[in-house]
Write an enzyme that holds these catalytic residues in place. Structure first.
Site, PDB file in Angstrom:
ATOM      1  N   ARG A  89      -0.243  -4.284 -19.479  1.00 19.43           N
ATOM      2  CA  ARG A  89      -0.846  -3.167 -19.294  1.00 19.43           C
ATOM      3  C   ARG A  89      -0.959  -2.876 -20.967  1.00 19.43           C
ATOM      4  NH1 ARG A  89       4.028  -0.088 -17.158  1.00 19.43           N
ATOM      5  NH2 ARG A  89       3.881  -0.971 -15.371  1.00 19.43           N
ATOM      6  N   ARG A 112       4.125   6.553 -23.456  1.00 17.68           N
ATOM      7  CA  ARG A 112       4.001   5.557 -22.116  1.00 17.68           C
ATOM      8  C   ARG A 112       2.367   6.012 -22.624  1.00 17.68           C
ATOM      9  NH1 ARG A 112       6.429   2.748 -18.488  1.00 17.68           N
ATOM     10  NH2 ARG A 112       8.077   2.187 -19.774  1.00 17.68           N
ATOM     11  N   LYS A 144      11.863   5.073 -20.690  1.00 16.76           N
ATOM     12  CA  LYS A 144      10.929   5.718 -20.903  1.00 16.76           C
ATOM     13  C   LYS A 144      10.757   7.058 -20.928  1.00 16.76           C
ATOM     14  CE  LYS A 144       9.704   3.190 -16.878  1.00 16.76           C
ATOM     15  NZ  LYS A 144       9.295   2.487 -14.921  1.00 16.76           N
ATOM     16  N   LYS A 169       6.765   9.704 -20.380  1.00 20.40           N
ATOM     17  CA  LYS A 169       5.075   9.694 -20.402  1.00 20.40           C
ATOM     18  C   LYS A 169       4.836  11.081 -20.797  1.00 20.40           C
ATOM     19  CE  LYS A 169       6.296   6.087 -16.645  1.00 20.40           C
ATOM     20  NZ  LYS A 169       5.976   5.916 -14.821  1.00 20.40           N
ATOM     21  N   CYS A 178       2.402   1.731  -4.678  1.00 25.23           N
ATOM     22  CA  CYS A 178       2.444   0.765  -6.267  1.00 25.23           C
ATOM     23  C   CYS A 178       1.928  -1.262  -6.224  1.00 25.23           C
ATOM     24  CB  CYS A 178       3.850   0.719  -6.584  1.00 25.23           C
ATOM     25  SG  CYS A 178       4.912  -0.096  -5.818  1.00 25.23           S
ATOM     26  N   CYS A 188       5.009  -8.121  -8.521  1.00 21.69           N
ATOM     27  CA  CYS A 188       6.568  -7.449  -9.019  1.00 21.69           C
ATOM     28  C   CYS A 188       8.223  -7.537  -8.575  1.00 21.69           C
ATOM     29  CB  CYS A 188       6.500  -5.938  -8.890  1.00 21.69           C
ATOM     30  SG  CYS A 188       7.605  -5.000  -9.416  1.00 21.69           S
ATOM     31  N   CYS A 203       9.728   0.016  -4.022  1.00 23.36           N
ATOM     32  CA  CYS A 203      11.459   0.098  -4.039  1.00 23.36           C
ATOM     33  C   CYS A 203      11.434   1.606  -4.779  1.00 23.36           C
ATOM     34  CB  CYS A 203      11.529  -1.033  -5.346  1.00 23.36           C
ATOM     35  SG  CYS A 203      11.571  -0.986  -6.793  1.00 23.36           S
ATOM     36  N   CYS A 227       6.974   3.748  -8.024  1.00 23.46           N
ATOM     37  CA  CYS A 227       5.994   3.726  -8.971  1.00 23.46           C
ATOM     38  C   CYS A 227       4.558   4.053  -7.870  1.00 23.46           C
ATOM     39  CB  CYS A 227       5.192   2.490  -9.445  1.00 23.46           C
ATOM     40  SG  CYS A 227       6.944   1.522 -10.080  1.00 23.46           S
TER      41      CYS A 227
HETATM   42 FE1  SRM Z   1       6.000   1.563 -12.631  1.00 22.92          FE
HETATM   43  C1  SRM Z   1       8.681  -0.746 -13.485  1.00 22.92           C
HETATM   44  C2  SRM Z   1       3.930  -0.963 -11.539  1.00 22.92           C
HETATM   45  C3  SRM Z   1       3.687   3.901 -12.293  1.00 22.92           C
HETATM   46  C4  SRM Z   1       8.643   3.748 -12.218  1.00 22.92           C
HETATM   47  N1  SRM Z   1       6.263  -0.692 -12.561  1.00 22.92           N
HETATM   48  C5  SRM Z   1       7.809  -1.317 -12.570  1.00 22.92           C
HETATM   49  C6  SRM Z   1       7.174  -2.432 -12.925  1.00 22.92           C
HETATM   50  C7  SRM Z   1       7.189  -2.749 -14.431  1.00 22.92           C
HETATM   51  C8  SRM Z   1       8.325  -3.468 -12.642  1.00 22.92           C
HETATM   52  C9  SRM Z   1       9.149  -4.255 -13.893  1.00 22.92           C
HETATM   53  O1  SRM Z   1      10.072  -2.876 -14.143  1.00 22.92           O
HETATM   54  O2  SRM Z   1       8.977  -5.533 -13.708  1.00 22.92           O
HETATM   55  C10 SRM Z   1       6.040  -2.906 -11.972  1.00 22.92           C
HETATM   56  C11 SRM Z   1       4.811  -3.668 -12.261  1.00 22.92           C
HETATM   57  C12 SRM Z   1       4.258  -4.089 -10.832  1.00 22.92           C
HETATM   58  C13 SRM Z   1       3.411  -5.414 -11.142  1.00 22.92           C
HETATM   59  O3  SRM Z   1       3.145  -6.406 -11.065  1.00 22.92           O
HETATM   60  O4  SRM Z   1       2.667  -4.988 -11.750  1.00 22.92           O
HETATM   61  C14 SRM Z   1       5.153  -1.333 -12.184  1.00 22.92           C
HETATM   62  N2  SRM Z   1       4.708   1.443 -12.033  1.00 22.92           N
HETATM   63  C15 SRM Z   1       3.893  -0.030 -11.670  1.00 22.92           C
HETATM   64  C16 SRM Z   1       2.567   0.441 -11.806  1.00 22.92           C
HETATM   65  C17 SRM Z   1       1.475  -1.054 -12.662  1.00 22.92           C
HETATM   66  C18 SRM Z   1       2.031   1.120 -10.304  1.00 22.92           C
HETATM   67  C19 SRM Z   1       0.655   0.906 -10.079  1.00 22.92           C
HETATM   68  O5  SRM Z   1       0.450   0.412  -8.739  1.00 22.92           O
HETATM   69  O6  SRM Z   1      -0.459   1.986 -10.330  1.00 22.92           O
HETATM   70  C20 SRM Z   1       2.116   1.600 -12.581  1.00 22.92           C
HETATM   71  C21 SRM Z   1       1.574   1.646 -13.787  1.00 22.92           C
HETATM   72  C22 SRM Z   1       1.607   2.864 -14.746  1.00 22.92           C
HETATM   73  C23 SRM Z   1       0.841   2.835 -15.538  1.00 22.92           C
HETATM   74  O7  SRM Z   1      -0.269   2.080 -16.431  1.00 22.92           O
HETATM   75  O8  SRM Z   1       1.732   2.377 -17.144  1.00 22.92           O
HETATM   76  C24 SRM Z   1       3.422   1.924 -12.347  1.00 22.92           C
HETATM   77  N3  SRM Z   1       6.004   3.672 -12.511  1.00 22.92           N
HETATM   78  C25 SRM Z   1       4.770   4.092 -12.188  1.00 22.92           C
HETATM   79  C26 SRM Z   1       5.416   5.539 -11.509  1.00 22.92           C
HETATM   80  C27 SRM Z   1       4.360   6.361 -11.807  1.00 22.92           C
HETATM   81  C28 SRM Z   1       3.989   7.093 -12.865  1.00 22.92           C
HETATM   82  O9  SRM Z   1       4.705   6.829 -13.836  1.00 22.92           O
HETATM   83  O10 SRM Z   1       3.135   8.354 -12.333  1.00 22.92           O
HETATM   84  C29 SRM Z   1       6.579   5.461 -12.030  1.00 22.92           C
HETATM   85  C30 SRM Z   1       7.254   7.159 -11.563  1.00 22.92           C
HETATM   86  C31 SRM Z   1       7.120   7.835 -12.020  1.00 22.92           C
HETATM   87  C32 SRM Z   1       8.414   7.952 -13.190  1.00 22.92           C
HETATM   88  O11 SRM Z   1       8.893   7.341 -14.310  1.00 22.92           O
HETATM   89  O12 SRM Z   1       9.951   8.592 -12.460  1.00 22.92           O
HETATM   90  C33 SRM Z   1       7.201   4.631 -12.310  1.00 22.92           C
HETATM   91  N4  SRM Z   1       7.984   1.815 -12.305  1.00 22.92           N
HETATM   92  C34 SRM Z   1       8.775   2.416 -12.754  1.00 22.92           C
HETATM   93  C35 SRM Z   1      10.523   2.462 -12.905  1.00 22.92           C
HETATM   94  C36 SRM Z   1      11.926   3.631 -12.270  1.00 22.92           C
HETATM   95  C37 SRM Z   1      12.022   4.067 -13.816  1.00 22.92           C
HETATM   96  C38 SRM Z   1      13.074   5.246 -13.971  1.00 22.92           C
HETATM   97  O13 SRM Z   1      13.061   5.675 -14.381  1.00 22.92           O
HETATM   98  O14 SRM Z   1      13.873   4.307 -13.156  1.00 22.92           O
HETATM   99  C39 SRM Z   1      10.603   1.308 -12.960  1.00 22.92           C
HETATM  100  C40 SRM Z   1      11.706   0.419 -13.136  1.00 22.92           C
HETATM  101  C41 SRM Z   1      11.878   0.798 -15.074  1.00 22.92           C
HETATM  102  O15 SRM Z   1      11.868   0.770 -15.654  1.00 22.92           O
HETATM  103  O16 SRM Z   1      13.283   0.135 -14.888  1.00 22.92           O
HETATM  104  C42 SRM Z   1       9.219   0.920 -12.803  1.00 22.92           C
HETATM  105 FE1  SF4 Z   2       7.708  -3.456  -8.161  1.00 20.95          FE
HETATM  106 FE2  SF4 Z   2       9.497  -0.691  -7.338  1.00 20.95          FE
HETATM  107 FE3  SF4 Z   2       7.533  -0.185  -8.902  1.00 20.95          FE
HETATM  108 FE4  SF4 Z   2       6.308  -1.130  -7.041  1.00 20.95          FE
HETATM  109  S1  SF4 Z   2       7.738   0.908  -6.865  1.00 20.95           S
HETATM  110  S2  SF4 Z   2       5.634  -2.003  -8.401  1.00 20.95           S
HETATM  111  S3  SF4 Z   2       7.615  -2.336  -6.094  1.00 20.95           S
HETATM  112  S4  SF4 Z   2       9.082  -1.685  -9.411  1.00 20.95           S
END
Ligand code: SRM
Ligand code: SF4
Length: 568
Positions: free
Chosen positions: A81, A151, A213, A215, A432, A438, A477, A481
């Site tokens: 990323r 981030r 994390k 943001k 997402c 993922c 899930c 995201c």
């Molecule tokens: Fe996310 C984890 C993809 C935005 C909350 N997210 C992941 C991971 C890295 C899975 C992992 O931990 O192994 C995913 C990778 C999937 C893949 O194959 O690419 C993933 N998140 C994404 C992306 C690519 C979704 C998208 O379709 O655009 C976004 C990447 C953003 C970036 O460029 O940095 C992405 N993730 C978000 C958002 C939305 C936002 O930030 O606006 C959220 C919800 C907002 C928030 O943070 O509360 C989000 N992602 C999570 C979480 C839950 C974090 C938590 O607070 O508990 C995880 C899991 C974790 O961190 O343990 C996670």
């Molecule tokens: Fe993966 Fe869950 Fe984030 Fe979708 S919402 S990219 S399934 S961690």
């Protein structure tokens, strides 16, 4: 007394805290793993440490069973990323990234994320140094795009705001650079810089980095395209004579939950107060260090800023930030939001340049039989002199197009199918990544979005509301995201083919939706949506949005204080 989780007894700390502490400022033994040819993956703590360098180890879940049966190691490959504050990337940089994606990744695609950057999936371990060195050559990096740090910093990407955008973009870069990890580990491991024998120091993030994390956004109202309420720290620009004079500061947003765990909840960012522009970095530092010291390091599900605020109280958190920054917050200045989506198509900016916003379903840049997105953007980048802006809605803006280049770019865009008529529903949808890359995915998201959109389009057409916008989002899930917990209709995956259905968020992203049906199949979801959309089409007040309608009709209760209202 406030509990300082950094000083918590070592045995109570999470495994991740020990990994950070023992990592020698994020080095671990990553270098040894790079030489290890027995496995395509990283071992032990390095699996987690590479995230600080902007990479995740993944395996193709579609192939998992088959490889397991053949007694083969999972098909390990990394997702990288990039760090791209404000989402701005030049066409020259794009050319290089495109070429790397084509030649050296398993999938050959580029994935725009909803945090204004791109991901490359499927990079084999042997190619990792090449991508980091390439990024470095073109002035980019992937430091701090994952794990327990600040981030990628977002900024409003609306092309109509040329003057303010420049300032806002500069602030997103400044804040991103200011809060970056200072360790030389990235340069040593990936760029082959010689180890400098001086002690590493992390004056802001600390030796064990943040508890979780973090943001950040910089926002130009009335555009809420960055979905600021989902972020830990937000700077809303207050302007005078077209210049930013200060920021309203909001903190503590976040959307992830754990199914059935009432100790987790989504939260909207809340107001701290107004600050003068000169105080921006000291306030950013004070917020981050307060969260660093007060955030929970014994339970990662309770570690984000919103939980720290809940644990200590907003006022105490605010006072500590004021003390650390030596700045007193002034009352919030008036601001409001009108939109969240991107305006797809051509726009003229105040400098008489043009910009073209292209809708990218799910942010996935690839070629297929309907659209040659990847080839089209590649061709445009060979003649485009300006920048690309990646948006928080997973779209791309070709910005600063001169009058003389407009026709050429338009011709390429049309011949490659980049300009298409889509429904408002589709243009405002989001999913997402989920399967196949993922590791946390419970149900399909990106790969099933188009199916759902098509079915809902048919329902909306049947009831005569096909021209309306509904913000529809899917997450595979409960990490959320796809920001489903800021949508009017949101799905969150439970297991293959089953989702929780949430309704009742609002158009501009200031209300969290509420669960309507739990653990239902795709077919059941469409039956429920048919019923709801039909009722909305008949009984709505003039111009009433779907989300507002289901709240007014008491179909679900409004989530006002998520801690209490979200689960009950
Ligand atoms: Fe996310 C984890 C993809 C935005 C909350 N997210 C992941 C991971 C890295 C899975 C992992 O931990 O192994 C995913 C990778 C999937 C893949 O194959 O690419 C993933 N998140 C994404 C992306 C690519 C979704 C998208 O379709 O655009 C976004 C990447 C953003 C970036 O460029 O940095 C992405 N993730 C978000 C958002 C939305 C936002 O930030 O606006 C959220 C919800 C907002 C928030 O943070 O509360 C989000 N992602 C999570 C979480 C839950 C974090 C938590 O607070 O508990 C995880 C899991 C974790 O961190 O343990 C996670
Ligand atoms: Fe993966 Fe869950 Fe984030 Fe979708 S919402 S990219 S399934 S961690």
């Amino acid at each position: 007394m406030i509990k300082n989780f950094k000083k918590e007894k070592s045995s109570n700390l999470t495994k991740e805290e020990h990994i950070k502490k023992n990592s020698n400022y994020l080095r671990g033994t990553i270098i040894n793993d790079l030489k290890n040819e027995i496995t395509n993956g990283f071992t032990g703590d390095n699996f987690s440490l590479i995230r600080f360098h902007g990479m995740y180890q993944q395996d193709d879940r579609d192939l998992r069973l088959e490889r397991n049966e053949q007694k083969l190691e999972p098909r390990y490959a990394m997702m990288l990323r990039c760090r791209l504050p404000g989402g701005v990337i030049s066409s020259k940089q794009w050319l290089k990234i495109d070429s790397f994606a084509t030649k050296h990744t398993l999938y050959g695609t580029i994935r725009l994320t909803n945090r204004q950057t791109f991901q490359l999936h499927g990079i084999l371990k042997k190619n990792l140094k090449n991508i980091h060195q390439l990024l470095n050559q073109i002035g980019l990096d992937s430091i701090g795009t994952a794990n327990d740090v600040n981030r990628n910093v977002l900024c409003t990407s609306d092309p109509m705001e040329s003057k303010l955008h420049k300032e806002c973009y500069q602030w997103s870069k400044k804040i991103s650079n200011f809060l970056l990890p200072q360790t030389k580990a990235y340069a040593e491991i990936w760029l082959d810089h010689k180890k400098v024998f001086s002690t590493d120091n992390e004056p802001i993030l600390g030796e064990t980095y943040l508890p979780r994390k973090f943001k950040t956004t910089v926002v130009i109202p009335p555009y809420n395209d960055v979905d600021l309420y989902a972020n830990d720290m937000n700077f809303i620009a207050i302007t005078k004579n077209d210049k930013i004079i200060g920021f309203n500061v909001l903190i503590g947003g976040g959307l992830s939950i754990t199914h059935g765990n009432k100790k987790t909840w989504p939260a909207l960012a809340v107001e701290l107060g107004y600050i003068n522009i000169n105080d921006t970095l000291s306030i950013a530092q004070a917020i981050v260090t307060t969260q660093r010291d007060w955030g929970n390091r014994t339970d990662r599900k309770n570690a984000k800023t919103r939980y720290t605020i809940e644990n200590v109280g907003l006022n105490i958190f605010k006072k500590e930030v004021e003390k650390r920054a030596n700045v007193i917050f002034k009352p919030i200045q008036p601001y409001f939001f009108t939109t969240r989506g991107d305006q797809i198509g051509w726009k003229k900016d105040i400098n008489n340049n043009w910009s073209l916003t292209i809708f990218i379903q799910n942010g996935r840049i690839c070629d297929n039989k309907n659209q040659l997105l990847k080839s089209g953007l590649l061709k445009i980048s060979t003649i485009h002199k300006g920048n690309f802006r990646l948006t928080s809605n997973q779209n791309i803006i070709i910005s600063e197009i001169s009058n003389s280049n407009k026709n050429n770019i338009e011709k390429i865009a049309i011949s490659h199918g980049l300009i298409k008529k889509n429904s408002k529903l589709r243009e405002n949808s989001m999913a997402c990544v989920s399967f196949p890359t993922c590791p946390l995915a419970m149900a399909e998201a990106e790969r099933i979005l188009s199916f759902f959109i098509h079915e809902i389009e048919c329902i909306m057409l049947k009831y005569g509301v096909e021209k309306e916008i509904i913000i529809f989002r899917i997450s595979g899930c409960p990490n959320g995201c796809g920001r489903s917990l800021l949508s009017e209709i949101g799905l969150i995956g439970k297991s293959m083919g089953r989702y929780n259905l949430y309704i009742g968020g609002n158009r501009i992203g200031t209300r969290i939706p509420k669960i309507y049906k739990e653990n239902i199949t795709e077919k059941e979801i469409l039956i429920h949506l048919k019923f709801l959309i039909k009722n909305w089409s008949i009984y709505r007040n003039e111009n009433e949005d779907f989300g507002d309608f289901v709240i007014r009709k008491n179909i679900v209760k409004a989530v006002i204080n998520p801690i209490y209202d979200f689960w009950n």
